[in-house]
Design an enzyme around this catalytic site. Structure first.
Site, PDB file in Angstrom:
ATOM      1  CB  CYS A  21     -61.624  21.739  81.922  1.00  0.00           C
ATOM      2  SG  CYS A  21     -62.449  21.790  83.538  1.00  0.00           S
ATOM      3  CG  HIS A  56     -65.651  23.107  79.417  1.00  0.00           C
ATOM      4  ND1 HIS A  56     -64.877  22.064  78.967  1.00  0.00           N
ATOM      5  CD2 HIS A  56     -65.749  22.951  80.771  1.00  0.00           C
ATOM      6  CE1 HIS A  56     -64.522  21.304  79.994  1.00  0.00           C
ATOM      7  NE2 HIS A  56     -65.032  21.825  81.098  1.00  0.00           N
TER       8      HIS A  56
END
Length: 510
Positions: free
Chosen positions: A342, A434
């Protein structure tokens, strides 16, 4: 029973509210009840995306798993994601609605959120036999009581009985229980049914005289003494020591399958978010995970992870100031594994254009991946599924940054080979996903590649199931409640509410 409820409050932050709430949920569902967790307002950088695309705190997602129900935005209607010491992004019903200072939030916006929070709670109570609510911080934060939407505010509005949890391992738990009660108004005190002692070590008979004296002073009983149990901090708020990363590492006692261990260093960037991404790595026998903030700590690492962050540009500057950026570049040039997740993925790219999060404008990234990132006002919230290294993987996305990949190979693709996300160049990989490492087959394939690139004779265990380890931890939480709490009394509270005639403990709220 339909619509029963309980508020689990705490004497302090990190007293164990999240864990106790999860344990009660697991105990109740094992009794055959339909139960849901709830937290009106959560402040955390560890969040999760529900199947309907709503962002909620990971603690509530974990508690939903403990209750064996699908997490929804109803379970955490307000999520605050800090962007600095003074401001947070406000996420309402799973979607960001703006950035507010602490003064602005507590000065007015919080009161506006009370009705939608209560509406969510009442909707859950209409759907489930019991709703187990988690408080935040302490219910005796008298400076915030007027605008409270997570502790006694909702307990009063919904007539919920309250059990206060205290961490005896820190010391001072009797003073905390007494002081918490004595700082509440008479109306609030009438809902505080009693206490739960958490993290006790030793002979409980030595504690009992104190519990009797506490009962004499407050008129309230203690519903249980939960023993200190290693590795039960599952997906709590933001303390590194309560991450499941530590939990599963402590629970795995098997030696490495291969001849070598694998060392993973995670850069502890500012405003680090979803550090739970590395929990699945720590679940593997022979994988040692540590969080680091100095370049010399990367030297012996076989894999370096740059994790997610709520402040991508700030984290990038921190890596440079600390000398970690130079070490990451050295590793990449030497063909040693680096993984960005991310915000960490964005940092590894060539260029960042940010007029949203930091408003820093154009910033050069580390240039380790051919990726350009532009921050968009809207937030991407998704639950993608794809293939990498020949294995299926699923994850979740929470980001404002939109990546334009201009070279390398995709990290994740669909079944036809069409690129879905991320980038890979040599030993450097980045992704917005994630949670992908929780997919067992993909994690093993990834670790085999890391070991080969690092020259380690490490072999992933063929049978490690991250999902099974998590279930094992949740069952242990349920066992703690069932074996060490007065479950008959807790069930009466959930069904009937706080007992009448609880005495007032002076002086009360000022």
């Amino acid at each position: 029973m339909r619509g029963g409820g309980l508020l689990v409050a705490g004497t302090t932050s990190d007293a164990g509210k999240s864990v106790v709430t999860a344990g009660i949920c697991r105990w109740l569902v094992r009794k055959g009840l339909k139960v849901a967790p709830f937290k009106g307002q959560n402040m955390s950088l560890n969040s999760f995306v529900t199947r309907e695309g709503a962002e909620i705190g990971r603690a509530q997602a974990m508690q939903a798993q403990a209750a064996r129900v699908e997490p929804t935005a109803l379970m955490n209607p307000v999520l605050l994601k800090p962007g600095s010491d003074r401001s947070s992004q406000v996420v309402l019903m799973g979607k960001p609605v703006g950035e507010l200072s602490a003064k602005g939030y507590h000065g007015g916006r919080q009161k506006e959120l009370f009705e939608p929070v209560m509406a969510c709670l009442e909707e859950l109570r209409g759907m489930y036999d019991a709703v187990i609510c988690e408080g935040a911080g302490s219910p005796a934060e008298i400076n915030l009581r007027r605008t409270d939407i997570v502790n006694m505010g909702i307990a009063r509005a919904a007539r919920l009985p309250v059990v206060v949890v205290g961490d005896i391992d820190r010391g001072g738990v009797f003073a905390q229980f007494f002081g918490t009660t004595a700082l509440l108004s008479p109306e609030d005190q009438s809902l505080v049914a009693g206490y739960l002692v958490n993290k006790f070590r030793g002979d409980v008979t030595l504690l009992e005289p104190g519990l009797d004296m506490l009962h004499g002073l407050t008129g309230r009983r203690t519903f249980g003494v939960l023993p200190y149990a290693h590795g039960l901090g599952i997906d709590e708020e933001d303390g590194l020591r309560v991450s499941l990363r530590g939990t599963v590492r402590e629970s795995v006692v098997a030696p490495p399958v291969g001849a070598d261990i694998l060392r993973v260093a995670v850069c502890a960037v500012p405003l680090m978010s979803n550090f739970t991404d590395v929990d699945a790595l720590a679940a593997e026998p022979g994988v040692v995970v540590r969080f680091v903030d100095r370049p010399e700590e990367l030297v012996d690492a076989d894999l370096v992870v740059v994790p997610g962050t709520r402040g991508t540009v700030k984290a990038l500057a921190w890596l440079r100031e600390r000398g970690l950026a130079d070490e990451l570049a050295r590793r990449a040039a030497a063909g040693l594994p680096v993984l960005g997740i991310c915000g960490g993925f964005q940092i590894l790219g060539e260029h960042i254009e940010d007029e949203v999060e930091s408003r820093a404008g154009a910033v050069d990234g580390l240039g380790l991946l051919p990726v350009r990132v532009r921050f968009a006002p809207g937030k991407t919230l998704a639950r993608p599924v794809g293939v990498a290294l020949g294995e299926r993987a699923e994850g979740y996305e929470i980001h404002h940054g939109v990546a334009s990949v201009e070279g390398g190979e995709p990290f994740f693709s669909d079944d036809t080979g069409r690129a879905l996300d991320g980038c890979r160049v040599g030993s450097v990989r980045g992704t917005h996903w994630h949670g992908s490492l929780e997919s067992d087959g993909f994690r093993r394939a990834f670790l085999r590649e890391v070991a080969a690139a690092a020259g380690r004779r490490f072999v992933p265990a063929p049978d490690t199931s991250f999902g099974a380890l998590r279930e094992e931890q949740l069952d242990r939480l349920g066992d703690l409640i069932e074996e060490h709490a007065d479950t008959d009394a807790l069930l009466r509270l959930i069904e009937e509410g706080a007992p009448a005639g609880l005495p007032f403990v002076p002086p009360g709220a000022p």
